[in-house]
Scaffold this active site. Structure first.
Site, PDB file in Angstrom:
ATOM      1  N   LYS A   1       0.851  -1.266  -0.037  1.00  0.00           N
ATOM      2  CA  LYS A   1       0.063  -0.001   0.005  1.00  0.00           C
ATOM      3  C   LYS A   1       0.786   1.252  -0.186  1.00  0.00           C
ATOM      4  O   LYS A   1       0.365   2.214  -0.536  1.00  0.00           O
ATOM      5  CB  LYS A   1      -0.932   0.019   1.198  1.00  0.00           C
ATOM      6  CG  LYS A   1      -2.111  -1.026   1.055  1.00  0.00           C
ATOM      7  CD  LYS A   1      -3.284  -0.564   1.916  1.00  0.00           C
ATOM      8  CE  LYS A   1      -4.332  -1.544   1.622  1.00  0.00           C
ATOM      9  NZ  LYS A   1      -5.499  -1.359   2.928  1.00  0.00           N
TER      10      LYS A   1
ATOM     11  N   LYS B   1      -4.199 -10.981  -6.255  1.00  0.00           N
ATOM     12  CA  LYS B   1      -5.487 -11.267  -5.699  1.00  0.00           C
ATOM     13  C   LYS B   1      -6.599 -10.323  -6.440  1.00  0.00           C
ATOM     14  O   LYS B   1      -6.382  -9.134  -7.033  1.00  0.00           O
ATOM     15  CB  LYS B   1      -5.567 -10.921  -3.999  1.00  0.00           C
ATOM     16  CG  LYS B   1      -5.382  -9.532  -3.815  1.00  0.00           C
ATOM     17  CD  LYS B   1      -5.693  -9.571  -2.248  1.00  0.00           C
ATOM     18  CE  LYS B   1      -5.580  -8.113  -1.868  1.00  0.00           C
ATOM     19  NZ  LYS B   1      -6.148  -7.888  -0.520  1.00  0.00           N
TER      20      LYS B   1
ATOM     21  N   LYS C   1     -10.866  -5.021  -4.372  1.00  0.00           N
ATOM     22  CA  LYS C   1     -11.915  -3.836  -4.646  1.00  0.00           C
ATOM     23  C   LYS C   1     -11.361  -2.621  -5.378  1.00  0.00           C
ATOM     24  O   LYS C   1     -11.886  -1.828  -6.124  1.00  0.00           O
ATOM     25  CB  LYS C   1     -12.518  -3.565  -3.283  1.00  0.00           C
ATOM     26  CG  LYS C   1     -12.771  -4.300  -2.266  1.00  0.00           C
ATOM     27  CD  LYS C   1     -13.296  -3.608  -1.052  1.00  0.00           C
ATOM     28  CE  LYS C   1     -13.494  -4.135  -0.079  1.00  0.00           C
ATOM     29  NZ  LYS C   1     -12.301  -4.147   1.067  1.00  0.00           N
TER      30      LYS C   1
END
Ligand code: TYM
Length: 328
Positions: free
Chosen positions: A111, A193, A196
């Site tokens: 992130k 993966k 969202k």
């Protein structure tokens, strides 16, 4: 009765990865436990959010929890920010978590490389808040997808460390992973993966996508230049479609491979898409009903948050005493 705790961030569209990795397992096991399912909005603000959208996403996710089959009269379903004990315990636990441990978290590394303009302290201490969520309620079991495994291990380490210093205080929680859904991959890059926050709309399927959109995204899913179905790490795109098919139908991989092995990709895509649509349609219908009733959702949130707060306060008081705060 044993207790489970889990949560999802109200950030963007909830995907079938969240569903098969987490939500569907919650529905499967919640009745055997005393359960808390939180909408973790405090985690979401580690990345910039538009306030109105965050609020709407929080309500929508709460409605979705109910729509997939979690009964808000039997489970505690509430937004994290409405229960202040989460934040209070997080502060205390942050004093028992090392910088080095947090720096090793792969999600932080990912992130912070994606949001270089906003590497805030909350992004770094994110796993401490997650540990507080879980430990506040003395959860025995935490149903999550495999991407959260490292965070859960940190939670266990912090709990054990605290217990080691002050004597038995926290239940040391175990992770619970479903059989196949623990890691649903991106439809466009099956080595990653499904997420969202993926910018490519074809990479993920939202729980609220229209049937037509679902069929189209599955049809466009990346496979490989080979042409027949087999289930292996060398064929991640095909394997992911088989996993999705299995998650949606409840068939085992062996059963599915009995059906698809050696065939072309067309039939697998068609049946996987149809199975998904059959699974999502009733959820979407219930979601539309529930989210219309604002007063009902308000009542659920307030009532459940109040009960969660009372429950969490018991642990928090105990912890405050142990570390030496004045407690009445
Ligand atoms: P979040 O919001 O990223 O994801 C929610 C849940 O969905 C799972 N998941 C997946 N499972 C399978 N395949 C995928 N592609 C996939 N993508 C997501 C996640 O593993 C997770 O179970 N930090 C957590 C939220 C959290 C939490 C907690 C969870 C905060 N406090 C306490 C459990 C207990 C998160 O960001 O999940």
């Amino acid at each position: 009765r044993k207790r489970i705790f889990s949560g999802i961030q109200p950030t963007g569209n909830i995907t079938i990865g969240n569903y098969f990795g987490a939500l569907k397992n919650w529905v499967k096991i919640n009745e055997e436990y005393e359960s808390l399912f939180c909408v973790v909005d405090m985690h979401s603000i580690t990345v910039r959010q538009v306030p109105g959208e965050l609020r709407k996403n929080t309500r929508d996710l709460l409605a979705l929890y109910i729509a997939v089959g979690l009964d808000p009269e039997k489970n505690l379903i509430y937004p994290q920010s409405m229960v202040r004990q989460h934040a209070e315990l997080a502060w205390i636990l942050s004093c028992y978590t090392y910088m080095g441990e947090l720096g090793r978290m792969t999600q932080f590394k990912e992130k912070s490389s994606k949001h270089e303009e906003n590497i805030n302290a909350g992004l770094f201490t994110y796993p401490v808040l997650m540990a507080a969520d879980i430990l506040l309620f003395q959860a025995d079991l935490v149903p999550i997808g495999s991407d959260q495994k490292q965070h859960l291990e940190l939670t266990r380490d912090v709990a054990q460390r605290f217990n080691g210093i002050y004597g038995d205080t926290f239940t040391v929680p175990e992770a619970y992973f479903g059989s196949v859904g623990a890691r649903i991959k991106s439809l466009q890059d099956p080595l990653k993966k499904m997420s969202k926050s993926d910018e490519n709309p074809n990479a993920s399927i939202s729980l609220l996508d229209d049937p037509k959109v679902v069929m189209n995204k599955i049809k466009r899913a990346v496979t490989d230049s080979d042409s027949s179905v087999s289930y292996s790490e060398e064929k991640p795109g095909v394997k992911n479609l088989v996993d999705i098919y299995c998650c949606a139908t409840g068939e085992t991989v062996e059963q599915a491979m009995g059906r698809f092995e050696g065939q072309g990709y067309g039939n697998l895509k068609k049946l996987a898409g149809e199975a998904l649509v059959a699974e999502l349609e009733p959820i979407q219908a219930r979601f539309r009903e529930i989210s219309k009733d604002k007063a009902y959702l308000d009542r659920i949130m307030q009532d459940n948050a109040e009960r969660a707060s009372a429950l969490g306060e018991r642990t928090l008081k105990k912890v405050k005493k142990k570390v030496g705060f004045v407690v009445f």
